[in-house]
Design a protein around this motif. Sequence first.
Motif, mmCIF file in Angstrom:
data_model
loop_
_atom_site.group_PDB
_atom_site.id
_atom_site.type_symbol
_atom_site.label_atom_id
_atom_site.label_comp_id
_atom_site.label_asym_id
_atom_site.label_seq_id
_atom_site.Cartn_x
_atom_site.Cartn_y
_atom_site.Cartn_z
ATOM 1 N N ASP A 42 0.726 -1.215 -0.022
ATOM 2 C CA ASP A 42 -0.015 0.101 0.012
ATOM 3 C C ASP A 42 0.936 1.305 0.112
ATOM 4 N N PHE A 43 1.610 1.318 0.924
ATOM 5 C CA PHE A 43 2.472 2.495 1.096
ATOM 6 C C PHE A 43 3.635 2.639 0.294
ATOM 7 N N LEU A 44 4.135 1.684 -0.224
ATOM 8 C CA LEU A 44 5.263 1.885 -1.343
ATOM 9 C C LEU A 44 4.669 2.050 -2.634
ATOM 10 N N LEU A 45 3.439 1.572 -2.927
ATOM 11 C CA LEU A 45 2.819 1.960 -4.328
ATOM 12 C C LEU A 45 2.368 3.395 -4.343
ATOM 13 N N LYS A 46 1.912 3.804 -3.495
ATOM 14 C CA LYS A 46 1.762 5.398 -3.458
ATOM 15 C C LYS A 46 3.034 6.225 -3.647
ATOM 16 N N GLU A 47 4.047 5.870 -2.920
ATOM 17 C CA GLU A 47 5.337 6.450 -3.116
ATOM 18 C C GLU A 47 5.919 6.225 -4.631
ATOM 19 N N TRP A 48 5.685 5.270 -5.218
ATOM 20 C CA TRP A 48 6.096 4.861 -6.546
ATOM 21 C C TRP A 48 5.264 5.735 -7.428
ATOM 22 N N LEU A 49 3.975 5.976 -7.209
ATOM 23 C CA LEU A 49 3.048 6.827 -8.009
ATOM 24 C C LEU A 49 3.381 8.217 -8.131
ATOM 25 N N ILE A 50 3.771 8.624 -6.894
ATOM 26 C CA ILE A 50 4.084 10.162 -6.546
ATOM 27 C C ILE A 50 5.490 10.273 -7.409
ATOM 28 N N GLY A 51 6.423 9.351 -6.951
ATOM 29 C CA GLY A 51 7.681 9.647 -7.774
ATOM 30 C C GLY A 51 7.697 9.438 -9.564
ATOM 31 N N SER A 52 6.741 8.807 -10.093
ATOM 32 C CA SER A 52 6.503 8.590 -11.249
ATOM 33 C C SER A 52 5.871 9.853 -11.777
ATOM 34 N N VAL A 53 4.972 10.575 -11.143
ATOM 35 C CA VAL A 53 4.531 11.715 -11.450
ATOM 36 C C VAL A 53 5.603 12.947 -11.731
ATOM 37 N N PHE A 54 6.405 12.998 -10.720
ATOM 38 C CA PHE A 54 7.651 14.186 -10.717
ATOM 39 C C PHE A 54 8.898 13.747 -11.930
ATOM 40 N N LEU A 55 8.845 12.382 -11.982
ATOM 41 C CA LEU A 55 9.787 11.812 -13.103
ATOM 42 C C LEU A 55 9.361 12.296 -14.513
ATOM 43 N N ILE A 56 7.988 11.958 -14.760
ATOM 44 C CA ILE A 56 7.356 12.265 -15.997
ATOM 45 C C ILE A 56 7.353 14.129 -16.087
ATOM 46 N N GLY A 57 6.972 14.580 -15.121
ATOM 47 C CA GLY A 57 7.090 16.162 -15.072
ATOM 48 C C GLY A 57 8.679 16.749 -15.404
ATOM 49 N N TYR A 58 9.601 16.137 -14.940
ATOM 50 C CA TYR A 58 10.928 16.339 -15.328
ATOM 51 C C TYR A 58 11.006 16.072 -16.662
ATOM 52 N N LEU A 59 10.758 15.107 -16.998
ATOM 53 C CA LEU A 59 10.923 14.643 -18.636
ATOM 54 C C LEU A 59 10.609 15.599 -19.621
ATOM 55 N N ILE A 60 9.166 16.208 -19.180
ATOM 56 C CA ILE A 60 8.369 16.782 -20.034
ATOM 57 C C ILE A 60 9.236 18.320 -20.125
ATOM 58 N N LEU A 61 9.505 18.736 -18.865
ATOM 59 C CA LEU A 61 10.514 19.906 -18.772
ATOM 60 C C LEU A 61 11.817 19.956 -19.667
ATOM 61 N N SER A 67 18.413 22.385 -22.186
ATOM 62 C CA SER A 67 19.601 23.080 -21.586
ATOM 63 C C SER A 67 20.340 23.700 -22.756
ATOM 64 N N PRO A 68 20.439 25.187 -22.546
ATOM 65 C CA PRO A 68 21.074 26.121 -23.610
ATOM 66 C C PRO A 68 22.698 25.475 -23.755
ATOM 67 N N LEU A 69 22.901 25.533 -24.874
ATOM 68 C CA LEU A 69 24.273 25.166 -25.440
ATOM 69 C C LEU A 69 25.051 26.315 -25.917
ATOM 70 N N GLU A 70 26.261 26.576 -25.552
ATOM 71 C CA GLU A 70 26.914 27.411 -26.147
ATOM 72 C C GLU A 70 28.102 27.078 -27.228
ATOM 73 N N ARG A 71 28.941 28.087 -27.636
ATOM 74 C CA ARG A 71 29.919 27.461 -28.448
ATOM 75 C C ARG A 71 31.150 26.954 -27.795
ATOM 76 N N GLN A 72 31.790 26.387 -28.413
ATOM 77 C CA GLN A 72 33.010 25.657 -28.018
ATOM 78 C C GLN A 72 33.824 26.434 -27.127
ATOM 79 N N ALA A 73 34.219 26.122 -25.860
ATOM 80 C CA ALA A 73 35.028 26.803 -24.893
ATOM 81 C C ALA A 73 36.516 27.177 -25.451
ATOM 82 N N ASP A 74 36.949 28.469 -25.668
ATOM 83 C CA ASP A 74 37.959 28.968 -26.323
ATOM 84 C C ASP A 74 38.957 29.643 -25.188
ATOM 85 N N PRO A 75 40.123 29.113 -24.558
ATOM 86 C CA PRO A 75 40.745 29.606 -23.710
ATOM 87 C C PRO A 75 41.361 30.736 -23.933
#
Length: 259
Positions: A42-61, A67-75
């Motif tokens: 019971d408890f572990l299933l609820k934890e998995w469901l909440i974790g899945s919601v956050f994981l899917i949300g992060y994947l959508i974001l 993430s923005p990429l910049e040009r190759q670093a030039d020392p």
Amino acid sequence: MHRGKGLKFVGDSRVLHPSSRKKKGPKDYSEYPGKTEAFWPDFLLKEWLIGSVFLIGYLILTVSHPSPLERQADPTDTAYIPLPDWYFLFLYQLLKYQFASGPYNVIGAIVMPGIAFMALLLVPFLDTSKERRPFKRPLPTGFMLLAIASIIFLTWESVVNHDWEAAKAQGEIREEVSVEFDENSEGYQLYSTSSCIGCHGNAFEGGIGPTLVGTGRSAEEIYEIGKNGIASMPAGTYQGTDEELQVIAEFISTLEASE
């Protein structure tokens, strides 16, 4: 006395029977009907469901806002101004103040953050109260509010005072442009000793400013830009004489990308 006769058995009422002793371990969840539940499933299933919601949300974001990429670093690019991630912006802003920069850089980079982290480690020893209400624990509550307020203020100051347009331009990924030019020519010699090279690169490839190769502008137009500025380039950026600026403008107008 015969065996088995004349013996008396006396019981001590102070000694509890093992079955009457209280259990020292945690009570079974069934003793609290309606208030607890079984950990599995019971408890572990609820934890998995909440974790899945956050994981899917992060994947959508991450898909919708990569993430923005910049040009190759030039020392060799000394004009590039690095910027840390948002969660370090408050430390980045701290190093801009006079008391934490220059000769006092050690204070801003090591001493002040060190004091803050040491205070965080000492909180359990400074406040040994079992009280859980924040207003009855003034010392740790005050430290927490002071830390949060400082981080929010410094982060805000860093964001509003940073030139985001220039930062975007200096890290923009551009198609590499190669150009052939005479490094011994008067135009390039004047260009390389001026402030122009800091923004436009030693090979006119661009940096904070745009590339100067194949601009399609005439020498007169380039001269006017150098004199009066354009967009993010303010007027009076070039500090040389008008004659030198004219030579540089004529030289830049001839730059074309090589095949």
